[in-house]
Design an enzyme around this catalytic site. Structure first.
Site, short mmCIF file in Angstrom:
data_model
loop_
_atom_site.label_atom_id
_atom_site.label_comp_id
_atom_site.label_asym_id
_atom_site.label_seq_id
_atom_site.Cartn_x
_atom_site.Cartn_y
_atom_site.Cartn_z
N SER A 193 1.25 -6.19 0.35
CA SER A 193 1.62 -4.98 1.10
C SER A 193 3.04 -4.54 0.71
O SER A 193 3.28 -4.27 -0.46
CB SER A 193 1.49 -5.25 2.60
N GLU A 309 -9.03 -1.68 2.98
CA GLU A 309 -7.62 -1.77 3.38
C GLU A 309 -7.29 -0.89 4.59
O GLU A 309 -6.59 -1.32 5.52
CB GLU A 309 -6.72 -1.35 2.22
N HIS A 402 -6.94 -4.79 5.25
CA HIS A 402 -5.60 -5.11 4.77
C HIS A 402 -5.14 -6.45 5.36
O HIS A 402 -5.32 -6.69 6.55
CB HIS A 402 -4.64 -4.00 5.20
#
Length: 493
Positions: A193, A309, A402
């Site tokens: 991320s 995600e 995610h």
């Protein structure tokens, strides 16, 4: 039984602790405290220790909103203390003797939350016979702000201070890791991320390039940077909203919480996370993200995304982000025009699955493919993946969301609350998947390539490892969407 381990390093004498199969050194300060007039400034290396430093506990995390209440954070083993004096790192090594490959993992959290303590490295260190390092860096408006543009020439401000913190930590690794059993010439930088966005920055900036030999990017690229124009616009709003016309002094008087609340109130015309890195045209220029990728350091790269995600952002209120189809189409229009926006938007239904697919492609998957293409076209070794395994616990409705890769790679991530991702029942298929992923990642750290069965990514065939209970390799699995998105490239709006 835990025993003390003493080493002499460039930073001074360190005292770690030997456990069953590994030695840990926790909370080592790599920079002087960024406090007072240094709050927003370029970090300075920590002076050598005058007396032995007992590296027995994690250092304080950067100021941030807690993702979970403090009592739960303590149970989970996360850092319970938050302080502006936060620039420390952690090391796990099988032994202080020897010269092993090194994995430096940079935490995510949208540049507003997170800490190195969330990613214990003991399991990976033992499993792969590697040294694992995690670190803290400045977050939020203290680490990421446009004040260097607002108060040009004032050396109390520097663009992207949090990224410069990371670079200083990498410098510490170069200078000290040999004393802890690591090889400074075999460092892999990795992140997820915001940590992956950070890795991309280190790949394209000259000042970071001497400090590593390989890179891993999980769910994030330079597309999440602001452009300089956007950063300056936010700076203008902050100057007006924070009453900074007479000078920046109020910025040094507010507490971190007051500073963030005041900034959020001041910036009304920009949605999402305002404290984000930007292309300052000093470290990186005004080129578009895909062009920057083609100029990245020529190192082996492992890169990829998770299938769903965007569900994490559309369903959970942790990180603010626009999630409507119309809003996402408007983002595309900002850097590609209305015609391209309509063409792209037509690929996705205006329902929950369609919006998740649109957001995933916009923010994560297509920028990752563009970065991989740019890096591979320069004859660099690239290995691309997509994780399709779906969360099984409280997050099961989010699919392959995610951050679902993190509990698969880090045995200690979020303990004892891993069931939020993994469920409470035994799952041999998931366990085998985690074993395979860890082995691939560790093989890359050791040798610059993953394990058998994962072919290199080439721009003409785009072989992609698709991880699930049963893995498979797909040739250009995103072809339809990839072709439609080709040439659509820009920084965050």
């Amino acid at each position: 039984m835990v025993r003390d381990v003493r080493v002499e390093a460039a930073c001074g004498r360190l005292v770690g602790q030997r456990h069953d199969g590994f030695v840990s050194f926790l909370g080592i300060p790599y920079a002087e405290p960024p406090v007072g007039d240094r709050r927003f400034a370029r970090p300075r290396a920590k002076a050598p220790f005058a007396r032995p430093f007992e590296a027995f506990a994690y250092g304080a995390a950067a100021p941030q909103k807690r993702a979970v209440p403090a009592p739960i954070a303590r149970i989970a083993g996360a850092t319970k203390e938050i302080s502006e004096d936060c620039l420390s790192l952690n090391v796990w090594t099988p032994d202080v003797k020897g010269s092993r490959p090194v994995l430096v993992f940079i935490h995510g959290g949208g540049f507003i939350i997170g800490a190195g303590s969330q990613y214990p490295g003991d399991d990976l260190a033992i499993r792969g016979d590697v040294v694992v390092v995690t670190l803290n860096y400045r977050l939020g408006l203290i680490g990421f702000n446009p004040f260097a543009e607002v108060f040009e020439g004032d050396d109390r401000f520097v663009a992207n201070a949090g990224l410069l913190d990371q670079r200083l930590a990498l410098t510490w690794v170069r200078d000290n890791i040999a004393a802890l059993g690591g090889d400074p010439d075999k460092v892999t930088i990795a992140g997820e991320s915001a940590g992956s966005v950070s890795v991309a920055w280190h790949l394209v900036t000259k000042g970071s390039q001497p400090l590593y030999a390989r890179a891993i990017m999980q769910s994030g690229t330079l597309s999440l940077f602001y452009g300089l124009e956007r950063a300056r616009a936010i700076g203008d709003e902050l100057r007006a909203g924070l009453s900074l016309a007479a000078g920046p002094e109020p910025l040094f008087q507010l507490s971190p919480k007051q500073l963030q609340e005041a900034a959020e109130a001041a910036v009304s015309r920009h949605t999402g996370v305002i404290s984000r890195p930007y292309a300052d045209e000093v470290e990186i220029g005004a080129s578009l993200p895909a062009d920057l990728a083609r100029a990245a350091k020529p190192v082996p790269l492992l890169i990829g995304t998770n299938r769903d995600e965007f569900s994490f952002f559309s369903q959970l209120p942790i990180l603010p982000m626009e999630t409507g189809k119309a809003e996402m189409a408007a983002m595309v229009a900002e850097f590609a025009g209305e015609e391209a926006s309509k063409r792209i938007a037509s690929l996705y239904r205006d329902d929950r699955p369609g919006r998740i697919a649109f957001g995933t492609d916009l923010i994560f998957r297509m920028p990752a493919i563009a970065f991989a293409d740019g890096h591979a076209k320069n004859d660099n070794s690239v290995y691309f993946y997509r994780l399709d395994w779906e969360a099984k616990g409280l997050l099961s409705k989010l699919g392959a969301t995610h951050s679902v890769d993190l509990p698969l790679l880090f045995e200690g991530f979020l303990r004892p609350f891993r069931s939020a991702y993994l469920g409470v029942l035994p799952d041999p298929g998931r366990h085998r998947l985690a074993e395979r992923m860890r082995d691939h990642w560790l093989s890359f750290v050791r040798d610059g390539r993953p394990g058998e069965g994962w072919p290199a990514y080439r721009p003409n065939t785009r072989e992609t490892m698709i991880f699930n209970v049963e893995d498979r390799v797909g040739a250009d699995p995103e072809a339809v969407h990839r072709i439609a998105w080709k040439g659509i490239d820009g920084f965050a709006s």
